[in-house]
Structure formats: structure tokens, C-alpha cells
Design an enzyme around this catalytic site. Structure first.
Site, PDB file in Angstrom:
ATOM      1  N   GLY B  16      50.590  47.515  35.978  1.00  0.00           N
ATOM      2  CA  GLY B  16      49.687  49.058  36.263  1.00  0.00           C
ATOM      3  C   GLY B  16      49.908  49.989  34.735  1.00  0.00           C
ATOM      4  O   GLY B  16      50.808  49.809  34.562  1.00  0.00           O
ATOM      5  N   THR B  17      48.683  49.790  34.489  1.00  0.00           N
ATOM      6  CA  THR B  17      48.774  50.128  32.487  1.00  0.00           C
ATOM      7  C   THR B  17      47.562  51.548  32.287  1.00  0.00           C
ATOM      8  O   THR B  17      46.844  51.000  32.902  1.00  0.00           O
ATOM      9  CB  THR B  17      48.719  48.453  31.780  1.00  0.00           C
ATOM     10  OG1 THR B  17      49.068  48.802  30.826  1.00  0.00           O
ATOM     11  CG2 THR B  17      47.998  48.021  32.114  1.00  0.00           C
TER      12      THR B  17
END
Lengths: 252, 217
Positions: B16-17
Site C-alpha cells: 500500500g504505497t
């Protein structure tokens, strides 16, 4: 701002419900009936009307500025491209609506009635915090049935300009600046970077118009014109910015 | 820990970035956050580096499943170095992006990873390519990806200008990453930035406490 941040902003605000009243059923023709389930009837007729949207409200010293886009969708069809999502609750209290169009219209009507009655009892203009609490009471009590994200903003004598956010789920929080609706996710960064406390009315108007334009560019459920309003002791001033007059940004 | 992430569509460790890349006058800036999470509750690494060097002047950033991304970049590095030896010259950025795109497209049913490929080559100068989840490849001047990117679309649309200087572009990228990390709970940690120009490669790491702060922090 939406109540459950987990995944919520990325979901469409359309709920798929089979609404018999909304879906036209074709008259029998040579004994055949084209039901709403066939490919010949587009599936937006079966989807609930939603204000997939971008709304924003900003406090300044002496009042508030509120803004919204003007698109209401049923699935991929734009049911209304000139919607007014800035709804009057009282003389100096407005709300910005996002989520299900039906739910938010119903809640706004109920709260406007309750607030009008309360104001007559008090014999003075109602407080913005009261209006926000009335929204919260309805949104929280019926949280399982409703899909409504609302920004309540206005001016009163006691605390001046105030913005309250009542996202899906029925939380209530006062914030100096707040955004809501499906398009709001795209402008959190822009809002964080550009909002500063102590801006005046014109700066707030520009910030709101710019933020809404950026969101409308990126969010398919937001678009049309930008409706702005400013509320202060002097009264309410409304503006519309048409599509070709919106602020433009470097395109790449 | 895997048991907690049944809700998450990505199994195992996910980035998740927030990743981004932008072209400036003479080079590119590539940046990412440094958080790897499992589900939405557990941070499995605070200091992961998502900017991976696939060749001397070509980098790629990964988003999506970390396992998929690592496997793909390993394969891509191999393909690229072989290609570079065959051609007897450094590979083009487009070649690197195409290699990644092929891997993503051919295996699109099984994989869940997206990439931003950016770098400098002699023919076309600085370039940025994005390979999206299904294997689409497009060339853009500035691009963002990852879960945190949704929060900064408005910011980059407003702030990015073509032909900025290196310092302006670095500041722009740092601000964008800081804003995204401030709103996305699965992005965070430090900001990794890489500047690629004809002359070489420069790494900049901005620790969390040195990131720009905005009005409500």
C-alpha cells in the site's frame, strides 16, 4: 470526508437496487414483454440516483465559503448536470450534500423543518451547531439505511463562521476546512498544501473554485459547473462558475 | 499475521504505497514512501525501498503485491542486462518499460503489481512510463501510483509544470509524497528520492521528521 476511510472513498456511492418504479417496463408487444432485466433497457435505469460529487466548505474570519460541483448520476448516466447541491436549511445556514440524492434531500427537508420550528420557539436565529447536531441525530439513528455525507456550514452570532462535517455513519466534527464526496479523495493533498488559517473571503473562494475544478477533472462522478456561496453576517452571496471559466492547470 | 488480512484483496505483504516520477529539465525525479503493510493494520517494514535500479540510468518503482513486484523486477533486470549486452549499448527507458509491460500483461491473471519506470537514455532524454495493473503502458511527463496517490491528484495537477529545475522538481516530489503519506495510512516512513540525469544518479532520503509539514500538523 467520509466516515469509514477504509476503502470507502474508493467505492462508488451508487447502490444497486432494483427499483420497479424507476425501471420502465415495456408494454406487451405481440405477446412479448421486455422486462427491465434485458439488454435493451440500459442498466442505469435500475440504479439509484447518487450525488457522486465533490463538496467543500471553508471557514474564514467573518463567515464561510461553500462550494459543490453540479453532477447527479444514475450509474453512468448524468441525471442532472446542473444540480444545486448547496441546500438552504435556514437564512444563514446551508448544507452541502453528497451520497444518495434521495437520502440527502429527505434529511435536509426534515432538518430544515426541525430547525425552523426551533428558531420560532427561541425567537432568534438558530446556531450552526444546532443544525449540525440535527443532521447528526438523523444520520446516526438511521445509519444502516442511509448513505449521506453532509457538510453543514453557516454563520451565527455566537461563534461566527463554522463548518461541521457529518460523514457517512453519523459522526460530527467541526473543521476549519472540509471536503466531501467521491471527488474529495483527489484534492486532500491540494487542500492540505494550500489552506492556511487566516485567509479572507476572496482567497477562500479561489481556493474552493480551484480545488473543485481539480477534483472535477479527475473524478468521473463530479462535473458540470461550480456553485459557490459565501455566508456571513451580511447574508448569503451565490456564484456560479461555468465550465469554460473554471481555473485551468498545466496540462500534461 | 496473514490471518488478519482476509479483507485485503492482496494476499501477504502489500505495498500500500505512494510512488511518483516526474520529468524536469534535464532529468527525472523518482520517489516513493517506505512502508510495507499486511492488511491495513500491520506495518511489516518501515524502511523498505521501493525504488529499484534495473539498469545504470533506469529505475522502477513498485506498487501492489511486494512478492509479485520483486519477482517481476528480478526477471526484468535479467532480460534488460541480456538485451543491453546484445545491443552493445545501454538500454532505452522504453525497452525497460516494455519488458515490465510484457511480464505484467502475459501474466495479468495471476499478478497484482503496477510499475513506474523512469530514467534517462541518449536517444530521448528523460522519460517516465507507467505500467498499470493489467499491463497497459503509457508515457507521461508526471505520474503517480499506489494507494496514496489518489489524495495527491489535485496537488500534482495544480503544481506540476514542465521544464522545472532539479531543485523545484525535488521539492515538488517531496511535498507530494509528504501530503500523500499524511492522508494514507498504508503509506509512510521515509521518502526515498532518486534523481537521474545524463551525468549520473543521486539518491536522496528524507526521514519522516524532516518532511515538510502542512497546516494542521
Amino acid at each position: 470526508m467520509l466516515g469509514f476511510m477504509r476503502g470507502q472513498p474508493l467505492l462508488s456511492t451508487v447502490i444497486h437496487r432494483e427499483k420497479m418504479a424507476a425501471a420502465p417496463v415495456m408494454m406487451p408487444y405481440f405477446g412479448q414483454q421486455i422486462s427491465s432485466k434485458s439488454d435493451l433497457v440500459p442498466d442505469w435505469t435500475r440504479q439509484e440516483v447518487s450525488t457522486g460529487t465533490t463538496i467543500m466548505a471553508v471557514e474564514y474570519d467573518g463567515g464561510v465559503v461553500i462550494g459543490a460541483d453540479s453532477r447527479t448520476t444514475t450509474g453512468a448516466y448524468i441525471a442532472n448536470r446542473v444540480t444545486d447541491k448547496l441546500t438552504r436549511i435556514h437564512n444563514k445556514i446551508y448544507c452541502c450534500r453528497s451520497g444518495s440524492a434521495a437520502d440527502t434531500q429527505a434529511i435536509a427537508e426534515i432538518v430544515a423543518y426541525q430547525l425552523g420550528f426551533h428558531s420560532i420557539e427561541l425567537d432568534e436565529p438558530p446556531l450552526v451547531e444546532t443544525a449540525a447536531n440535527l443532521f447528526r441525530a438523523s444520520c446516526y439513528r438511521y445509519r444502516e439505511e442511509l448513505t449521506a455525507g453532509i457538510l453543514v456550514a453557516g454563520w451565527d452570532k455566537r461563534k461566527g463562521g463554522q463548518v461541521y462535517s457529518v460523514p457517512i455513519g453519523g459522526m460530527l466534527v467541526r473543521q476549519p476546512v472540509s471536503v466531501g464526496g467521491s471527488g474529495s479523495t483527489y484534492i486532500y493533498g491540494f487542500m492540505d498544501a494550500n489552506y492556511k488559517p487566516g485567509m479572507n473571503k476572496e482567497q477562500c473562494m479561489e481556493l474552493t473554485a480551484a480545488a473543485l475544478s481539480l477534483a472535477m477533472e479527475r473524478d468521473g462522478s463530479s462535473g458540470g459547473v461550480v456553485r459557490l456561496a459565501s455566508i456571513s453576517e451580511e447574508g448569503v452571496e451565490r456564484r456560479v462558475i461555468l465550465g469554460n471559466q473554471l481555473p485551468k492547470f498545466s496540462t500534461h | 499475521m496473514e490471518k488478519h488480512c482476509t479483507e485485503s484483496r492482496v494476499k501477504g505483504v502489500s505495498t500500500g504505497t505512494t510512488i511518483l516520477a516526474a520529468v524536469f529539465d534535464g532529468g527525472v525525479v523518482i520517489g516513493s514512501d517506505s512502508r510495507a503493510s499486511m492488511g491495513e493494520e500491520y506495518v511489516s517494514s518501515k524502511t523498505i525501498n521501493k525504488v529499484i535500479q534495473v539498469h545504470d540510468r533506469i529505475f522502477c518503482c513498485i506498487a501492489g503485491s511486494l512478492a509479485d513486484a520483486q519477482a517481476i523486477t528480478k526477471a526484468a533486470k535479467f532480460h534488460l542486462s541480456f538485451h543491453s549486452v546484445q545491443m552493445e549499448s545501454p538500454p532505452r527507458v522504453m525497452a525497460a518499460a516494455s519488458v515490465l509491460k510484457d511480464l505484467c500483461y502475459k501474466n495479468r491473471e495471476e499478478l497484482q503489481a503496477g510499475f513506474i519506470t523512469a530514467g534517462w537514455d541518449k536517444k530521448n532524454g528523460p522519460q517516465v512510463y507507467v505500467v498499470a495493473l493489467g499491463g497497459m503502458l503509457i508515457n507521461q511527463l508526471v505520474t503517480i501510483a499506489g494507494s496514496g496517490s489518489t489524495y495527491i491528484y489535485g496537488y500534482i495537477d495544480a503544481k506540476y509544470k514542465p521544464n522545472m529545475t532539479k531543485e523545484e522538481c525535488l521539492q515538488f516530489a517531496t511535498n507530494a509524497l509528504a501530503l500523500a503519506m499524511g492522508r494514507d495510512n498504508v503509506s509512510g516512513g521515509v521518502a526515498h528520492l532518486v534523481v537521474v540525469t545524463e551525468k549520473g544518479v543521486e539518491h536522496v532520503v528524507v526521514p519522516g521528521d524532516k518532511l515538510p509539514k502542512f497546516h494542521d500538523e
